[in-house]
Design a protein around this motif. Structure first.
Motif, short mmCIF file in Angstrom:
data_model
loop_
_atom_site.label_atom_id
_atom_site.label_comp_id
_atom_site.label_asym_id
_atom_site.label_seq_id
_atom_site.Cartn_x
_atom_site.Cartn_y
_atom_site.Cartn_z
N VAL A 177 0.88 -1.18 0.00
CA VAL A 177 0.00 0.00 0.00
C VAL A 177 0.91 1.22 0.00
O VAL A 177 1.62 1.47 0.98
N ILE A 178 0.92 1.93 -1.11
CA ILE A 178 1.89 3.01 -1.33
C ILE A 178 1.14 4.34 -1.36
O ILE A 178 0.38 4.61 -2.30
N ALA A 206 9.04 5.96 -9.57
CA ALA A 206 9.33 5.05 -8.45
C ALA A 206 8.27 3.96 -8.34
O ALA A 206 8.57 2.79 -8.07
N ILE A 207 7.01 4.35 -8.55
CA ILE A 207 5.91 3.37 -8.46
C ILE A 207 6.02 2.35 -9.60
O ILE A 207 5.83 1.15 -9.40
N ALA A 208 6.37 2.84 -10.80
CA ALA A 208 6.54 1.94 -11.95
C ALA A 208 7.68 0.95 -11.69
O ALA A 208 7.58 -0.24 -11.98
N LYS A 209 8.76 1.45 -11.10
CA LYS A 209 9.91 0.60 -10.82
C LYS A 209 9.55 -0.49 -9.79
O LYS A 209 9.96 -1.65 -9.91
N LEU A 224 -1.40 -1.35 -4.40
CA LEU A 224 -2.40 -0.32 -4.23
C LEU A 224 -1.69 1.01 -4.07
O LEU A 224 -0.92 1.20 -3.12
N VAL A 225 -1.90 1.91 -5.03
CA VAL A 225 -1.34 3.26 -4.93
C VAL A 225 -2.44 4.15 -4.37
O VAL A 225 -3.51 4.29 -4.98
#
Ligand code: PSU
Ligand code: MN
Length: 303
Positions: A177-178, A206-209, A224-225
């Protein structure tokens, strides 16, 4: 194999390897009133195009799995009567019996993964309902996040839910959970809940990585973003708390259960806030669409 009916736009994007963002359709049929539902659906698709990606709204129409809807299909779906709300449990039955259904977060993740789409934007995911210790009402969205490798951008979980229990279940299921750009887990119509998100990332890259790293590790399940509603558009939590409590009490008094709980609560809150909840809902979905498009672009650029 199931035949997928792609929209012309999604077909072309797939062939060219362009970034694609999945969108759900339950928010259109069960989450927002007509005619705003159709306007918002078209607007959110346009937001994704403006941010350099291609929208793929999912639905089952007369037994066919659609990945991307043509504009006339979107219009039709937003006004159609008796459309089912389909989750993991009913998706195959809807396809096999030739019926029409709108996809929840869970069903949209299944459709996206089946079509090779890794990023999905919505409003808020389903979660653990208040009183779940007696009703056992926990959305299938949470289990889907534990199973299916799609990154879902949402404004947290709807504040009608028990957010603390929702975070606990996500942790149990191994779902990252980001929170985007802040430490707190957002509360849908409000930018912050009292709970910290387990992870924080400040950029789409960063989320894609992180997504690609999970893929490289072969981990099942998605991310989960949790993207907070812009402050200018939020409804403060203290204004909403008594309204949510009253809506929940109404739902209990009317013995609303199962799939009907979430649409019932959203509609009651819409009435009690004189439409303000819908205005906020629209703002947060659009904000999520833009972030999801940036994540999808970063994924393609990072290869
Ligand atoms: N987010 C919204 N509006 C909605 C929903 C999410 O802003 O209507 C829908 C999504 O389709 C989500 C579903 O998957 O509500 C959750 O339903 P349930 O609680 O019955 O699992
Ligand atoms: Mn439920």
């Amino acid at each position: 194999m199931i035949d997928i009916q792609y929209s012309a736009e999604v077909r072309a994007a797939k062939d060219a390897g362009r970034p694609i963002v999945a969108l759900e359709s339950t928010i259109i049929t069960h989450g927002m009133p007509y005619p705003q539902n159709i306007e918002v659906a078209a607007q959110v698709e346009q937001d994704i195009r403006d941010a350099g990606a291609v929208p793929a709204t999912m639905a089952v129409i007369e037994g066919k799995l659609h990945v991307g809807l043509e504009p006339d299909q979107l219009q039709w779906l937003g006004q159609a009567q008796g459309v089912a709300k389909i989750s993991r449990a009913d998706m195959a039955a809807c396809i096999s019996t030739g019926e029409t259904g709108a996809t929840t977060v869970a069903a949209t993740m299944i459709a996206a993964h089946y079509a090779g789409i890794e990023v999905f934007a919505t409003g808020g995911i389903g979660g653990v309902h208040q009183g779940a210790e007696t009703t056992f009402d926990i959305s299938a969205d949470l289990h889907e996040l534990g199973h299916t490798p799609v990154t879902v951008v949402a404004a947290g979980a709807k504040a009608i839910l028990d957010l603390a229990k929702t975070l606990e279940v996500l942790e149990t299921l191994g779902v990252p959970v980001i929170a985007h750009g802040q430490d707190a887990f957002p509360a849908f119509w409000s930018a912050k809940s009292p709970y910290a998100a387990p992870l924080r990332m400040d950029t789409p890259e960063a989320i894609a990585k992180a997504h690609a790293t999970r893929r490289a590790l072969g981990l099942p399940g998605g991310q989960l973003v949790a993207n907070p509603i812009p402050i200018a558009d939020q409804i403060p939590a203290e204004i909403l708390a008594p309204i949510i409590a009253e809506a929940q009490a109404d739902a209990d008094a009317h013995r609303i259960t199962g799939k009907d709980v979430t649409p019932y609560l959203l509609q009651r809150i819409f009435e009690m806030t004189e439409g303000r909840s819908l205005t906020a809902n629209i703002a947060l979905v659009r904000n999520n669409a833009r972030l999801a498009a940036a994540i999808a672009r970063a994924l393609v650029e990072q290869g």
